[in-house]
Write a protein that holds these residues in place. Structure first.
Motif, PDB file in Angstrom:
ATOM      1  N   ILE A 186       0.907  -1.136  -0.041  1.00 55.97           N
ATOM      2  CA  ILE A 186      -0.077  -0.048   0.054  1.00 55.97           C
ATOM      3  C   ILE A 186       0.779   1.145   0.153  1.00 55.97           C
ATOM      4  O   ILE A 186       0.495   2.277  -0.653  1.00 55.97           O
ATOM      5  N   PRO A 187       1.768   1.279   0.902  1.00 63.44           N
ATOM      6  CA  PRO A 187       2.612   2.439   0.559  1.00 63.44           C
ATOM      7  C   PRO A 187       3.510   2.532  -0.687  1.00 63.44           C
ATOM      8  O   PRO A 187       3.551   3.767  -1.103  1.00 63.44           O
ATOM      9  N   LEU A 188       3.859   1.735  -1.323  1.00 62.04           N
ATOM     10  CA  LEU A 188       4.342   1.616  -2.850  1.00 62.04           C
ATOM     11  C   LEU A 188       3.380   2.257  -3.643  1.00 62.04           C
ATOM     12  O   LEU A 188       3.574   2.936  -4.585  1.00 62.04           O
ATOM     13  N   CYS A 189       2.025   1.647  -3.562  1.00 65.04           N
ATOM     14  CA  CYS A 189       0.911   2.285  -4.316  1.00 65.04           C
ATOM     15  C   CYS A 189       0.633   3.721  -4.301  1.00 65.04           C
ATOM     16  O   CYS A 189       0.391   4.513  -5.258  1.00 65.04           O
ATOM     17  N   GLU A 190       0.872   4.086  -2.855  1.00 66.52           N
ATOM     18  CA  GLU A 190       0.756   5.401  -2.687  1.00 66.52           C
ATOM     19  C   GLU A 190       1.707   6.369  -3.386  1.00 66.52           C
ATOM     20  O   GLU A 190       1.576   7.301  -4.156  1.00 66.52           O
ATOM     21  N   GLU A 191       3.027   5.913  -3.370  1.00 64.25           N
ATOM     22  CA  GLU A 191       4.229   6.280  -3.803  1.00 64.25           C
ATOM     23  C   GLU A 191       4.064   6.492  -5.554  1.00 64.25           C
ATOM     24  O   GLU A 191       4.474   7.602  -5.973  1.00 64.25           O
ATOM     25  N   LEU A 192       3.617   5.637  -6.087  1.00 65.00           N
ATOM     26  CA  LEU A 192       3.541   5.370  -7.531  1.00 65.00           C
ATOM     27  C   LEU A 192       2.096   5.816  -8.163  1.00 65.00           C
ATOM     28  O   LEU A 192       2.008   5.859  -9.202  1.00 65.00           O
ATOM     29  N   GLY A 193       1.118   6.262  -7.429  1.00 63.53           N
ATOM     30  CA  GLY A 193      -0.059   6.660  -7.635  1.00 63.53           C
ATOM     31  C   GLY A 193      -0.867   5.474  -8.382  1.00 63.53           C
ATOM     32  O   GLY A 193      -1.646   5.646  -9.232  1.00 63.53           O
ATOM     33  N   ILE A 194      -0.718   4.444  -7.868  1.00 56.73           N
ATOM     34  CA  ILE A 194      -1.417   3.034  -8.234  1.00 56.73           C
ATOM     35  C   ILE A 194      -2.752   2.856  -7.332  1.00 56.73           C
ATOM     36  O   ILE A 194      -2.577   2.949  -6.041  1.00 56.73           O
ATOM     37  N   GLY A 195      -3.897   2.581  -8.073  1.00 52.24           N
ATOM     38  CA  GLY A 195      -5.006   2.319  -6.951  1.00 52.24           C
ATOM     39  C   GLY A 195      -4.916   0.817  -6.281  1.00 52.24           C
ATOM     40  O   GLY A 195      -4.200  -0.008  -6.963  1.00 52.24           O
ATOM     41  N   PHE A 196      -5.558   0.741  -5.078  1.00 52.75           N
ATOM     42  CA  PHE A 196      -5.467  -0.572  -4.459  1.00 52.75           C
ATOM     43  C   PHE A 196      -6.874  -1.189  -4.203  1.00 52.75           C
ATOM     44  O   PHE A 196      -7.588  -0.340  -3.711  1.00 52.75           O
ATOM     45  N   VAL A 197      -7.223  -2.238  -4.597  1.00 49.64           N
ATOM     46  CA  VAL A 197      -8.401  -2.861  -4.840  1.00 49.64           C
ATOM     47  C   VAL A 197      -8.397  -4.190  -3.750  1.00 49.64           C
ATOM     48  O   VAL A 197      -7.831  -5.169  -4.343  1.00 49.64           O
ATOM     49  N   PRO A 198      -8.960  -4.109  -2.594  1.00 49.48           N
ATOM     50  CA  PRO A 198      -8.762  -5.170  -1.739  1.00 49.48           C
ATOM     51  C   PRO A 198      -9.970  -6.178  -2.319  1.00 49.48           C
ATOM     52  O   PRO A 198     -11.022  -5.800  -2.078  1.00 49.48           O
ATOM     53  N   PHE A 199      -9.483  -7.250  -2.183  1.00 50.53           N
ATOM     54  CA  PHE A 199     -10.395  -8.546  -2.434  1.00 50.53           C
ATOM     55  C   PHE A 199     -10.744  -9.048  -1.067  1.00 50.53           C
ATOM     56  O   PHE A 199      -9.774  -9.121  -0.248  1.00 50.53           O
ATOM     57  N   SER A 200     -11.768  -9.804  -0.708  1.00 50.84           N
ATOM     58  CA  SER A 200     -12.239 -10.255   0.300  1.00 50.84           C
ATOM     59  C   SER A 200     -12.211  -9.141   1.631  1.00 50.84           C
ATOM     60  O   SER A 200     -11.486  -9.521   2.704  1.00 50.84           O
ATOM     61  N   PRO A 201     -12.410  -8.036   1.383  1.00 53.16           N
ATOM     62  CA  PRO A 201     -12.467  -6.985   2.292  1.00 53.16           C
ATOM     63  C   PRO A 201     -13.412  -7.264   3.577  1.00 53.16           C
ATOM     64  O   PRO A 201     -12.864  -6.592   4.562  1.00 53.16           O
TER      65      PRO A 201
END
Length: 326
Positions: A186-201
């Motif tokens: 998640i920190p890397l997604c934030e750094e690179l501007g990538i969305g994060f889609v949790p499955f089984s939330p």
């Protein structure tokens, strides 16, 4: 419902994971009922629907395509391809052709000429992620997909792939019970501007607070092999449910809604995709988008979670055991 962006791709703040409409948790709903549930989700503001070629051998894609055919221009579809571990692609040309074939199959079943998001369902360790990323870039240029993603990827795999063709989203398991992605992904997604889609939330429904520790699961029901549903683990995880019930009562919400609200509060690029097979649960899950935690409430939950030990989990290896139980 409010909208969020996955590296520029606009979607509803909560999406719909459609797998359970065809497989995974015992007997699936009848086709007509499944279509009604998809339509209900849309009416409640959901514009983001997730499927995969693997789900019921393509039947889930067909179901989703039929359900969305009259509103196709108003929704975002994500689907996935999977290369098994024994796939032996020895050239970029062969890999590109195989991906084209997979995508064309998905598009045909979905009844569309493109998908907004195309995931690699699991990263195949024998195929360099850079090669997959290159091919995804070609499909984006052709307009067959608008963006791409990886599922259950590591931070290293994400960084390497993103350097070749920028990723739209990462879909990893993530919930208030499974937080390993918080360390690096998640920190890397934030750094690179990538969305994060949790499955089984909602941890396969455990976080609804309605699961009976004495429940018995039969057939092709993943809960037979997911260890968080072992009776002893369910009892040991009661402190987590107590915490959720406490906040649910204070917010006039449900434990599931608090779980999703906690996730939505954490980062604005996180878009969970709970799966629901009953109208009341569909309404409950999408209603979580209207449950807002204050910074103080969120901090209180985080502090309490530090003191709670989680028992059991969900792994691909355990899921693979399910068919041997038939």
């Amino acid at each position: 419902m409010k909208k969020r962006k996955l590296n520029g791709l606009e979607v509803s703040a909560i999406g719909y994971g459609c797998m359970g409409l065809s497989m995974g948790y015992g007997t699936a709903p009848e086709k007509e009922e499944a279509i009604r549930l998809i339509h209900q989700a849309f009416e409640l503001g959901c514009t983001f629907f997730d499927t995969a070629e693997l789900y019921a051998m393509g039947a889930n894609e067909q179901l989703l395509g039929e359900a969305l055919k009259n509103i196709r221009g108003q929704v975002v579809i994500a689907t996935k391809f999977l290369f098994q571990k024994d796939w032996e692609g020895n050239s970029r040309t062969r890999l590109m052709q195989e991906l084209r074939n997979r995508l064309e199959g998905s598009l045909k079943r979905l009844g569309t000429d493109h998908v907004e998001l195309y995931y690699q369902h699991r990263v195949n360790k024998d195929i360099p992620v850079e090669e997959i990323a290159y091919c995804m870039g070609e499909l984006i240029k052709e307009g067959k997909i608008l963006g791409w993603g990886q599922s259950q990827a590591t931070a290293e795999e994400i960084r390497r792939a993103h350097a070749v063709t920028p990723l739209t989203a990462i879909q990893n398991e993530y919930s208030i019970m499974e937080r390993s992605s918080e360390k690096e992904v998640i920190p890397l997604c934030e750094e690179l501007g990538i969305g994060f889609v949790p499955f089984s939330p909602l941890a396969n429904g455990f976080l609804s607070g309605k699961v009976d520790p004495n429940a018995q699961y039969t057939g092709l029901d993943a809960r037979r092999v997911i260890t968080r549903f072992d009776r002893d683990n369910m009892i040991a995880n009661q402190p987590l449910l107590d915490l959720l019930h406490q906040f649910a009562a204070a917010k006039h919400a449900t434990p599931a809604q608090i779980s999703l609200a906690w996730m939505l509060h954490k980062k604005d690029f996180i878009v969970p995709i709970p799966g629901s097979r009953k109208p009341a649960r569909v309404e409950e899950n999408f209603g979580a988008a209207a449950v807002t935690l204050t910074d103080g409430e969120f901090a209180e939950i985080e502090t309490a979670l530090e003191k709670i030990e989680i028992h059991g989990n969900r792994t691909d290896e355990d899921i693979a055991k399910l068919r041997s139980l038939q």
